[in-house]
Design a protein around this motif. Sequence first.
Motif, PDB file in Angstrom:
ATOM      1  N   THR A 129      12.092  41.542  10.506  1.00  0.00           N
ATOM      2  CA  THR A 129      12.938  42.548   9.876  1.00  0.00           C
ATOM      3  C   THR A 129      14.025  41.890   9.055  1.00  0.00           C
ATOM      4  O   THR A 129      14.356  42.374   7.973  1.00  0.00           O
ATOM      5  CB  THR A 129      13.555  43.492  10.926  1.00  0.00           C
ATOM      6  OG1 THR A 129      14.240  42.740  11.895  1.00  0.00           O
ATOM      7  CG2 THR A 129      12.508  44.357  11.587  1.00  0.00           C
ATOM      8  N   GLN A 130      14.561  40.781   9.516  1.00  0.00           N
ATOM      9  CA  GLN A 130      15.549  40.053   8.722  1.00  0.00           C
ATOM     10  C   GLN A 130      14.924  39.504   7.444  1.00  0.00           C
ATOM     11  O   GLN A 130      15.562  39.511   6.384  1.00  0.00           O
ATOM     12  CB  GLN A 130      16.130  38.875   9.520  1.00  0.00           C
ATOM     13  CG  GLN A 130      17.094  39.286  10.605  1.00  0.00           C
ATOM     14  CD  GLN A 130      17.594  38.100  11.408  1.00  0.00           C
ATOM     15  OE1 GLN A 130      17.150  36.979  11.196  1.00  0.00           O
ATOM     16  NE2 GLN A 130      18.498  38.356  12.334  1.00  0.00           N
ATOM     17  N   LEU A 131      13.717  39.056   7.521  1.00  0.00           N
ATOM     18  CA  LEU A 131      13.025  38.490   6.356  1.00  0.00           C
ATOM     19  C   LEU A 131      12.763  39.548   5.304  1.00  0.00           C
ATOM     20  O   LEU A 131      12.965  39.315   4.105  1.00  0.00           O
ATOM     21  CB  LEU A 131      11.701  37.858   6.811  1.00  0.00           C
ATOM     22  CG  LEU A 131      10.834  37.219   5.727  1.00  0.00           C
ATOM     23  CD1 LEU A 131      11.531  35.990   5.172  1.00  0.00           C
ATOM     24  CD2 LEU A 131       9.486  36.851   6.295  1.00  0.00           C
ATOM     25  N   PHE A 132      12.333  40.733   5.733  1.00  0.00           N
ATOM     26  CA  PHE A 132      11.967  41.770   4.769  1.00  0.00           C
ATOM     27  C   PHE A 132      13.123  42.651   4.325  1.00  0.00           C
ATOM     28  O   PHE A 132      13.035  43.300   3.302  1.00  0.00           O
ATOM     29  CB  PHE A 132      10.833  42.629   5.334  1.00  0.00           C
ATOM     30  CG  PHE A 132       9.524  41.886   5.408  1.00  0.00           C
ATOM     31  CD1 PHE A 132       8.905  41.452   4.232  1.00  0.00           C
ATOM     32  CD2 PHE A 132       8.935  41.613   6.610  1.00  0.00           C
ATOM     33  CE1 PHE A 132       7.707  40.758   4.291  1.00  0.00           C
ATOM     34  CE2 PHE A 132       7.740  40.916   6.681  1.00  0.00           C
ATOM     35  CZ  PHE A 132       7.121  40.490   5.511  1.00  0.00           C
ATOM     36  N   THR A 133      14.207  42.677   5.092  1.00  0.00           N
ATOM     37  CA  THR A 133      15.341  43.508   4.677  1.00  0.00           C
ATOM     38  C   THR A 133      16.430  42.694   4.001  1.00  0.00           C
ATOM     39  O   THR A 133      17.359  43.255   3.448  1.00  0.00           O
ATOM     40  CB  THR A 133      15.948  44.237   5.901  1.00  0.00           C
ATOM     41  OG1 THR A 133      16.385  43.266   6.859  1.00  0.00           O
ATOM     42  CG2 THR A 133      14.956  45.182   6.530  1.00  0.00           C
ATOM     43  N   GLY A 134      16.327  41.395   4.020  1.00  0.00           N
ATOM     44  CA  GLY A 134      17.294  40.564   3.321  1.00  0.00           C
ATOM     45  C   GLY A 134      18.313  40.101   4.262  1.00  0.00           C
ATOM     46  O   GLY A 134      19.302  39.521   4.082  1.00  0.00           O
TER      47      GLY A 134
END
Length: 42
Positions: free
Chosen positions: A37-42
């Motif tokens: 989620t951190q990777l895809f949400t920035g």
Amino acid sequence: MPSDSSPPSRWGLIALAWLWVTAPLAYGVYELVRKATQLFTG
């Protein structure tokens, strides 16, 4: 009729073995989802 051959003390060992495997697995899946989620949400 044959009765259940495993004594009740075995169930504790079986539960401990499942916990030994599923606890790190659950933690790994949690970390994977958190980092994804951190990777895809920035």
